[in-house]
Design a protein around this motif. Structure first.
Motif, PDB file in Angstrom:
ATOM      1  N   THR A  10       6.294   2.898   2.406  1.00 35.71           N
ATOM      2  CA  THR A  10       5.081   2.225   2.863  1.00 35.71           C
ATOM      3  C   THR A  10       4.071   3.186   3.486  1.00 35.71           C
ATOM      4  OG1 THR A  10       6.367   0.225   3.290  1.00 35.71           O
ATOM      5  CG2 THR A  10       4.182   0.350   4.265  1.00 35.71           C
ATOM      6  N   ASP A  11       4.533   4.087   4.337  1.00 34.01           N
ATOM      7  CA  ASP A  11       3.612   5.008   5.010  1.00 34.01           C
ATOM      8  C   ASP A  11       2.892   5.901   4.002  1.00 34.01           C
ATOM      9  OD1 ASP A  11       4.330   3.938   7.413  1.00 34.01           O
ATOM     10  OD2 ASP A  11       5.683   5.565   7.989  1.00 34.01           O
ATOM     11  N   LEU A  12       3.638   6.421   3.036  1.00 36.29           N
ATOM     12  CA  LEU A  12       3.020   7.275   2.021  1.00 36.29           C
ATOM     13  C   LEU A  12       2.075   6.467   1.141  1.00 36.29           C
ATOM     14  CD1 LEU A  12       2.656   9.932   0.561  1.00 36.29           C
ATOM     15  CD2 LEU A  12       4.728   9.428  -0.772  1.00 36.29           C
ATOM     16  N   LEU A  13       2.468   5.255   0.809  1.00 35.74           N
ATOM     17  CA  LEU A  13       1.616   4.392  -0.011  1.00 35.74           C
ATOM     18  C   LEU A  13       0.277   4.151   0.676  1.00 35.74           C
ATOM     19  CD1 LEU A  13       1.321   2.610  -2.522  1.00 35.74           C
ATOM     20  CD2 LEU A  13       2.389   0.747  -1.239  1.00 35.74           C
ATOM     21  N   GLU A  14       0.315   3.850   1.968  1.00 33.13           N
ATOM     22  CA  GLU A  14      -0.921   3.624   2.715  1.00 33.13           C
ATOM     23  C   GLU A  14      -1.754   4.892   2.799  1.00 33.13           C
ATOM     24  OE1 GLU A  14       0.258   2.041   6.469  1.00 33.13           O
ATOM     25  OE2 GLU A  14       0.768   0.058   5.666  1.00 33.13           O
ATOM     26  N   ALA A  15      -1.093   6.033   2.974  1.00 35.94           N
ATOM     27  CA  ALA A  15      -1.821   7.302   3.041  1.00 35.94           C
ATOM     28  C   ALA A  15      -2.507   7.609   1.715  1.00 35.94           C
ATOM     29  CB  ALA A  15      -0.860   8.430   3.407  1.00 35.94           C
ATOM     30  N   MET A  16      -1.830   7.347   0.610  1.00 33.95           N
ATOM     31  CA  MET A  16      -2.423   7.591  -0.706  1.00 33.95           C
ATOM     32  C   MET A  16      -3.607   6.667  -0.945  1.00 33.95           C
ATOM     33  SD  MET A  16       1.128   8.127  -2.831  1.00 33.95           S
ATOM     34  CE  MET A  16       0.396   8.319  -4.453  1.00 33.95           C
ATOM     35  N   GLN A  17      -3.498   5.425  -0.510  1.00 31.55           N
ATOM     36  CA  GLN A  17      -4.623   4.499  -0.638  1.00 31.55           C
ATOM     37  C   GLN A  17      -5.847   5.021   0.098  1.00 31.55           C
ATOM     38  OE1 GLN A  17      -2.165   0.736   0.354  1.00 31.55           O
ATOM     39  NE2 GLN A  17      -3.884  -0.034  -0.829  1.00 31.55           N
ATOM     40  N   ASP A  22     -12.063   5.595  -1.534  1.00 32.42           N
ATOM     41  CA  ASP A  22     -13.512   5.795  -1.594  1.00 32.42           C
ATOM     42  C   ASP A  22     -14.002   6.070  -3.007  1.00 32.42           C
ATOM     43  OD1 ASP A  22     -13.726   5.405   1.109  1.00 32.42           O
ATOM     44  OD2 ASP A  22     -13.740   7.530   1.615  1.00 32.42           O
ATOM     45  N   GLU A  23     -13.098   6.508  -3.864  1.00 34.16           N
ATOM     46  CA  GLU A  23     -13.500   6.907  -5.212  1.00 34.16           C
ATOM     47  C   GLU A  23     -12.967   5.984  -6.303  1.00 34.16           C
ATOM     48  OE1 GLU A  23     -13.503  11.014  -7.913  1.00 34.16           O
ATOM     49  OE2 GLU A  23     -13.127  11.076  -5.762  1.00 34.16           O
ATOM     50  N   PHE A  24     -11.860   5.293  -6.022  1.00 31.67           N
ATOM     51  CA  PHE A  24     -11.208   4.489  -7.045  1.00 31.67           C
ATOM     52  C   PHE A  24     -10.872   3.092  -6.520  1.00 31.67           C
ATOM     53  CE2 PHE A  24      -9.880   8.947  -7.598  1.00 31.67           C
ATOM     54  CZ  PHE A  24     -10.389   9.198  -8.857  1.00 31.67           C
ATOM     55  N   THR A  25     -10.691   2.158  -7.449  1.00 30.31           N
ATOM     56  CA  THR A  25     -10.141   0.852  -7.115  1.00 30.31           C
ATOM     57  C   THR A  25      -8.631   0.961  -7.200  1.00 30.31           C
ATOM     58  OG1 THR A  25     -12.076  -0.307  -7.979  1.00 30.31           O
ATOM     59  CG2 THR A  25     -10.048  -1.575  -7.767  1.00 30.31           C
ATOM     60  N   ILE A  26      -7.930   0.601  -6.119  1.00 32.57           N
ATOM     61  CA  ILE A  26      -6.495   0.841  -6.023  1.00 32.57           C
ATOM     62  C   ILE A  26      -5.715  -0.464  -6.060  1.00 32.57           C
ATOM     63  CG2 ILE A  26      -4.658   1.912  -4.662  1.00 32.57           C
ATOM     64  CD1 ILE A  26      -6.794   3.884  -5.627  1.00 32.57           C
ATOM     65  N   GLU A  27      -4.643  -0.494  -6.849  1.00 35.76           N
ATOM     66  CA  GLU A  27      -3.656  -1.559  -6.795  1.00 35.76           C
ATOM     67  C   GLU A  27      -2.303  -0.906  -6.572  1.00 35.76           C
ATOM     68  OE1 GLU A  27      -3.902  -4.288 -10.063  1.00 35.76           O
ATOM     69  OE2 GLU A  27      -6.082  -4.493  -9.871  1.00 35.76           O
ATOM     70  N   THR A  28      -1.376  -1.638  -5.950  1.00 33.90           N
ATOM     71  CA  THR A  28      -0.116  -1.026  -5.549  1.00 33.90           C
ATOM     72  C   THR A  28       1.078  -1.897  -5.905  1.00 33.90           C
ATOM     73  OG1 THR A  28      -0.144  -2.006  -3.321  1.00 33.90           O
ATOM     74  CG2 THR A  28      -1.266   0.114  -3.605  1.00 33.90           C
ATOM     75  N   ALA A  29       2.221  -1.224  -6.018  1.00 37.33           N
ATOM     76  CA  ALA A  29       3.510  -1.895  -6.173  1.00 37.33           C
ATOM     77  C   ALA A  29       4.539  -1.093  -5.394  1.00 37.33           C
ATOM     78  CB  ALA A  29       3.902  -1.979  -7.642  1.00 37.33           C
TER      79      ALA A  29
END
Length: 226
Positions: A10-17, A22-29
């Motif tokens: 979770t922490d890494l996922l949030e950091a990557m988001q 600012d540059e991309f539209t992000i979706e996650t799993a």
């Protein structure tokens, strides 16, 4: 441009988001089954894929996507740094391999390189079609040197058409790419936004480039002269 991140930490996922939002539209799993489902249902420009995932590992996801003839660029982002793992990921059809830990600028550079390789981005990070230039959804677009303001949805629609210029895209593909499978609207919204986008481009005659393909969808290409 839309990116899917499949990462269970979770922490890494949030950091990557935060690095990319600012540059991309992000979706996650956060697990393999969910990641595979989203990758099969939606259209992404790049997928960032961890190898060690709950339910289904990243290599298995890649194998299933390639078997379904889905050629979206895949960037493995993983702690598995052994040479055999890197070679396996690339030989199975992955496009790049980034080992954790990493810095934001390197991740963005790797994504941009994949987008350029796939023809979706120029060296200066712009997207062009004839006299139309897109530099990011937070920036105005320019048509024949003139600034034109679009809504976020209009921008994403035009971006998707330019990505696929010269190719027929169905209304369903456009709907999935711009609105997403979980949208509360219906596919009929595509026609409404095509109409609005044509109106924005009409002063420059580019509205004629968005051509109907009867019973299927649309194609963006220069109209033939009569």
């Amino acid at each position: 441009m839309r990116i899917l991140i499949v990462e269970d930490h979770t922490d890494l996922l949030e950091a990557m988001q935060k690095m990319l939002q600012d540059e991309f539209t992000i979706e996650t799993a956060t697990n393999g089954e969910e990641g595979l489902y989203l990758a099969m249902q939606n259209i992404y420009d790049v997928i960032l894929l961890d190898v060690m995932l709950p339910d289904l590992d990243g290599f298995s996801i890649l194998k299933k996507l390639r078997a379904a003839n889905m050629m979206v660029p895949i960037l493995f982002v993983t702690a598995k740094d052994a040479l055999d793992d890197r070679v396996k990921g690339l030989e199975m059809g992955g496009d790049d391999y980034l080992v954790k830990p990493f810095q934001g600028p390197e991740l963005i550079a790797r994504i941009r390189a994949l987008l350029r390789r796939s023809g979706n981005l120029t060296i200066d990070h712009t997207l062009c079609y004839r006299g139309i230039t897109l530099s990011g959804k937070e920036q105005p677009i320019f048509v024949d040197g003139n600034e034109v303001k679009l809504t976020i949805t209009q921008y994403e629609l035009l971006e998707y058409l330019i990505h696929n210029s010269g190719k027929i895209v169905t209304k369903e593909q456009i709907y999935d790419r711009v609105w997403g499978y979980d949208s509360e609207t219906t596919v009929a919204i595509v026609e409404v936004y095509i109409h609005h986008l044509r109106k924005k481009l009409e002063p420059f005659s580019y509205h004629k480039d968005i051509q109907n393909v009867r019973g299927i969808g649309y194609i963006l290409k220069e109209p033939k002269e009569n």
